[in-house]
Design a protein around this motif. Structure first.
Motif, PDB file in Angstrom:
ATOM      1  N   ASP A  14       0.596  -1.019  -0.040  1.00 60.80           N
ATOM      2  CA  ASP A  14      -0.149  -0.060   0.468  1.00 60.80           C
ATOM      3  C   ASP A  14       0.669   1.150   0.137  1.00 60.80           C
ATOM      4  O   ASP A  14       0.019   2.402  -0.051  1.00 60.80           O
ATOM      5  CB  ASP A  14      -0.965  -0.366   1.015  1.00 60.80           C
ATOM      6  N   TYR A  15       2.585   1.242  -0.534  1.00 58.72           N
ATOM      7  CA  TYR A  15       3.496   2.297   0.225  1.00 58.72           C
ATOM      8  C   TYR A  15       4.066   1.983  -0.978  1.00 58.72           C
ATOM      9  O   TYR A  15       4.281   0.179  -1.351  1.00 58.72           O
ATOM     10  CB  TYR A  15       3.879   2.682   1.305  1.00 58.72           C
ATOM     11  N   LEU A  16       5.096   2.369  -1.623  1.00 58.17           N
ATOM     12  CA  LEU A  16       6.371   1.931  -2.992  1.00 58.17           C
ATOM     13  C   LEU A  16       7.473   1.485  -1.639  1.00 58.17           C
ATOM     14  O   LEU A  16       7.942   2.209  -1.070  1.00 58.17           O
ATOM     15  CB  LEU A  16       6.933   3.363  -3.284  1.00 58.17           C
ATOM     16  N   LEU A  17       7.528   0.152  -2.094  1.00 57.29           N
ATOM     17  CA  LEU A  17       8.825  -0.815  -1.387  1.00 57.29           C
ATOM     18  C   LEU A  17      10.149  -0.341  -2.316  1.00 57.29           C
ATOM     19  O   LEU A  17      10.972   0.176  -1.366  1.00 57.29           O
ATOM     20  CB  LEU A  17       8.247  -1.901  -1.404  1.00 57.29           C
ATOM     21  N   PHE A  18       9.728  -0.244  -2.960  1.00 50.89           N
ATOM     22  CA  PHE A  18      11.459   0.045  -4.033  1.00 50.89           C
ATOM     23  C   PHE A  18      10.650  -0.088  -5.357  1.00 50.89           C
ATOM     24  O   PHE A  18      10.690  -0.329  -6.077  1.00 50.89           O
ATOM     25  CB  PHE A  18      12.312  -0.821  -4.404  1.00 50.89           C
ATOM     26  N   GLU A  19      11.517   1.033  -6.336  1.00 48.68           N
ATOM     27  CA  GLU A  19      11.067   1.459  -7.701  1.00 48.68           C
ATOM     28  C   GLU A  19      13.174   0.931  -8.457  1.00 48.68           C
ATOM     29  O   GLU A  19      14.190   1.830  -7.989  1.00 48.68           O
ATOM     30  CB  GLU A  19      10.880   2.354  -8.293  1.00 48.68           C
ATOM     31  N   ASN A  20      13.120   1.152 -10.111  1.00 48.27           N
ATOM     32  CA  ASN A  20      14.250   1.708 -11.014  1.00 48.27           C
ATOM     33  C   ASN A  20      15.371   0.588 -10.055  1.00 48.27           C
ATOM     34  O   ASN A  20      16.209   0.600 -10.149  1.00 48.27           O
ATOM     35  CB  ASN A  20      14.135   2.649 -10.828  1.00 48.27           C
ATOM     36  N   VAL A  21      15.068  -0.721  -9.727  1.00 44.87           N
ATOM     37  CA  VAL A  21      16.193  -1.803  -9.591  1.00 44.87           C
ATOM     38  C   VAL A  21      16.813  -2.329 -11.242  1.00 44.87           C
ATOM     39  O   VAL A  21      15.876  -3.093 -11.482  1.00 44.87           O
ATOM     40  CB  VAL A  21      15.084  -3.215  -8.144  1.00 44.87           C
ATOM     41  N   ASN A  22      17.933  -2.089 -10.936  1.00 46.95           N
ATOM     42  CA  ASN A  22      18.078  -2.637 -11.952  1.00 46.95           C
ATOM     43  C   ASN A  22      19.810  -3.467 -11.767  1.00 46.95           C
ATOM     44  O   ASN A  22      20.664  -2.566 -10.861  1.00 46.95           O
ATOM     45  CB  ASN A  22      18.781  -1.585 -13.113  1.00 46.95           C
ATOM     46  N   PHE A  23      20.193  -4.633 -12.605  1.00 46.40           N
ATOM     47  CA  PHE A  23      21.592  -5.767 -12.234  1.00 46.40           C
ATOM     48  C   PHE A  23      21.664  -6.527 -13.666  1.00 46.40           C
ATOM     49  O   PHE A  23      20.661  -7.334 -13.223  1.00 46.40           O
ATOM     50  CB  PHE A  23      21.535  -5.778 -10.352  1.00 46.40           C
ATOM     51  N   THR A  24      22.554  -6.995 -13.175  1.00 47.93           N
ATOM     52  CA  THR A  24      23.187  -7.911 -13.574  1.00 47.93           C
ATOM     53  C   THR A  24      24.704  -8.816 -13.274  1.00 47.93           C
ATOM     54  O   THR A  24      25.277  -8.264 -12.892  1.00 47.93           O
ATOM     55  CB  THR A  24      23.637  -8.062 -15.394  1.00 47.93           C
ATOM     56  N   MET A 202      28.687  -5.746  -3.477  1.00 44.29           N
ATOM     57  CA  MET A 202      27.780  -5.003  -2.692  1.00 44.29           C
ATOM     58  C   MET A 202      26.838  -3.911  -2.737  1.00 44.29           C
ATOM     59  O   MET A 202      27.592  -2.577  -3.660  1.00 44.29           O
ATOM     60  CB  MET A 202      28.621  -4.561  -1.628  1.00 44.29           C
ATOM     61  N   ARG A 203      26.013  -3.472  -2.406  1.00 46.45           N
ATOM     62  CA  ARG A 203      24.614  -3.076  -3.067  1.00 46.45           C
ATOM     63  C   ARG A 203      23.741  -2.410  -2.128  1.00 46.45           C
ATOM     64  O   ARG A 203      22.964  -3.835  -1.536  1.00 46.45           O
ATOM     65  CB  ARG A 203      23.881  -3.305  -4.463  1.00 46.45           C
ATOM     66  N   HIS A 204      22.950  -1.295  -1.482  1.00 44.18           N
ATOM     67  CA  HIS A 204      22.699  -1.208  -0.641  1.00 44.18           C
ATOM     68  C   HIS A 204      21.177  -1.219  -1.216  1.00 44.18           C
ATOM     69  O   HIS A 204      21.042  -0.377  -2.295  1.00 44.18           O
ATOM     70  CB  HIS A 204      22.919   0.031   0.047  1.00 44.18           C
ATOM     71  N   LEU A 205      19.929  -1.200  -0.505  1.00 46.80           N
ATOM     72  CA  LEU A 205      18.434  -1.112  -1.688  1.00 46.80           C
ATOM     73  C   LEU A 205      17.827   0.218  -0.522  1.00 46.80           C
ATOM     74  O   LEU A 205      17.941   0.152   0.466  1.00 46.80           O
ATOM     75  CB  LEU A 205      18.145  -2.194  -0.837  1.00 46.80           C
ATOM     76  N   HIS A 206      17.861   0.696  -1.994  1.00 47.23           N
ATOM     77  CA  HIS A 206      16.652   2.433  -1.089  1.00 47.23           C
ATOM     78  C   HIS A 206      15.586   2.584  -2.042  1.00 47.23           C
ATOM     79  O   HIS A 206      15.232   1.540  -3.341  1.00 47.23           O
ATOM     80  CB  HIS A 206      17.471   3.374  -1.695  1.00 47.23           C
ATOM     81  N   VAL A 207      14.767   2.897  -1.868  1.00 47.86           N
ATOM     82  CA  VAL A 207      13.308   3.121  -2.356  1.00 47.86           C
ATOM     83  C   VAL A 207      13.563   3.954  -3.399  1.00 47.86           C
ATOM     84  O   VAL A 207      12.711   2.778  -4.513  1.00 47.86           O
ATOM     85  CB  VAL A 207      12.372   4.318  -1.713  1.00 47.86           C
ATOM     86  N   ASP A 208      14.298   4.532  -4.250  1.00 46.40           N
ATOM     87  CA  ASP A 208      14.583   4.612  -5.526  1.00 46.40           C
ATOM     88  C   ASP A 208      15.694   3.807  -6.790  1.00 46.40           C
ATOM     89  O   ASP A 208      16.430   3.543  -7.364  1.00 46.40           O
ATOM     90  CB  ASP A 208      15.230   6.367  -5.726  1.00 46.40           C
ATOM     91  N   GLY A 209      16.333   2.083  -5.644  1.00 48.26           N
ATOM     92  CA  GLY A 209      17.039   1.540  -6.691  1.00 48.26           C
ATOM     93  C   GLY A 209      17.763   1.325  -5.443  1.00 48.26           C
ATOM     94  O   GLY A 209      18.034   1.147  -4.521  1.00 48.26           O
ATOM     95  N   LEU A 210      19.085   0.258  -6.427  1.00 48.22           N
ATOM     96  CA  LEU A 210      20.301  -0.313  -6.012  1.00 48.22           C
ATOM     97  C   LEU A 210      21.221   0.747  -6.178  1.00 48.22           C
ATOM     98  O   LEU A 210      21.912   0.856  -6.894  1.00 48.22           O
ATOM     99  CB  LEU A 210      20.844  -1.517  -6.364  1.00 48.22           C
ATOM    100  N   LYS A 211      21.761   1.159  -4.835  1.00 51.81           N
ATOM    101  CA  LYS A 211      23.322   1.697  -4.319  1.00 51.81           C
ATOM    102  C   LYS A 211      24.460   1.492  -4.602  1.00 51.81           C
ATOM    103  O   LYS A 211      24.192   0.028  -4.018  1.00 51.81           O
ATOM    104  CB  LYS A 211      23.101   3.191  -3.905  1.00 51.81           C
ATOM    105  N   GLU A 212      25.407   1.699  -4.891  1.00 48.12           N
ATOM    106  CA  GLU A 212      26.786   0.787  -4.662  1.00 48.12           C
ATOM    107  C   GLU A 212      26.714   1.458  -3.328  1.00 48.12           C
ATOM    108  O   GLU A 212      27.104   2.318  -2.793  1.00 48.12           O
ATOM    109  CB  GLU A 212      27.676   1.982  -5.400  1.00 48.12           C
TER     110      GLU A 212
END
Length: 214
Positions: A14-24, A202-212
């Motif tokens: 019922d809220y945004l958990l995360f978006e724009n997650v990309n990786f390979t 190693m990545r950190h998950l934020h609401v706007d995606g994965l950050k280094e």
């Protein structure tokens, strides 16, 4: 060839958990995902491992677009190519430890090496009923059950959460060596920065995606 491709994944309740997650991730690569409690780390792992459809985006596992295919494709991937280590071990408690591992071998037509059981520190407990094992022993049996399948991708959600530091490191050594030997891939969710640093990424998950992670 990449084993796991994640493109523009978004998910909400019922809220945004995360978006724009990309990786390979390619063979022999590993990624650790960190984040605060409630950031969606386990949810992202479930999406990548065929268990939960995202609200938006694409996940390609071993060449299959898993949420455009049918249930049979996902079931086949889970049977042969995907191994999932949950925070809870989900062993069959009425079974012996070796029966839990052997069941995975029967389903996948693969078998585990005895040396792995010894490295995990559970070889001597394989003829114990699951209910007679400690939480840490049960967790290591669940890891052995996954490795018995010889999956191409291992999804691990806090696989060392019930273990002391020395045992946790040995378990991770087993997983990293498996990834290298079998040309596999590991996606790891953990709170342990020391273990996370040993992954390829190693990545950190934020609401706007994965950050280094610094």
């Amino acid at each position: 060839m990449s084993l796991l491709q994640v493109h523009n994944i978004s998910h909400r309740f019922d809220y945004l958990l995360f978006e724009n997650v990309n990786f390979t991730l390619a063979p022999k690569e590993s990624m650790a995902i960190l984040g605060v409690s409630g950031s969606g780390k386990s949810t992202l792992l479930h999406i990548c491992s065929t268990l939960l459809s995202p609200n938006q985006g694409t996940v390609i596992v071993c060449g299959h677009n898993i949420y455009e295919g049918n249930d049979d494709t996902r079931l086949k991937l889970r049977r042969y190519d995907v191994g999932i280590i949950f925070q809870s071990h989900y062993l069959f408690k009425g079974f012996f430890a070796n029966e839990n591992v052997e069941l995975a071998s029967v389903i996948s037509d693969k078998s585990i090496e005895q040396g792995i059981l010894e490295r995990l520190g559970i070889a001597e407990f394989m003829h114990y009923r699951v209910g007679d094992l400690s939480g840490g022993q049960q967790q290591r049996v669940s890891i052995a059950r996954v490795l018995a399948k010889k999956p191409k991708i291992i999804f691990a959600d806090e696989p060392t959460g019930n273990l002391d530091d020395k045992t946790a490191q040995e378990v991770m050594n087993v997983l990293f060596e498996y990834v290298e030997k079998e040309n596999a891939t590991l996606l790891l969710v953990t709170h342990n920065h020391q273990l996370a640093k040993q992954c390829t990424y190693m990545r950190h998950l934020h609401v706007d995606g994965l950050k280094e992670e610094a």
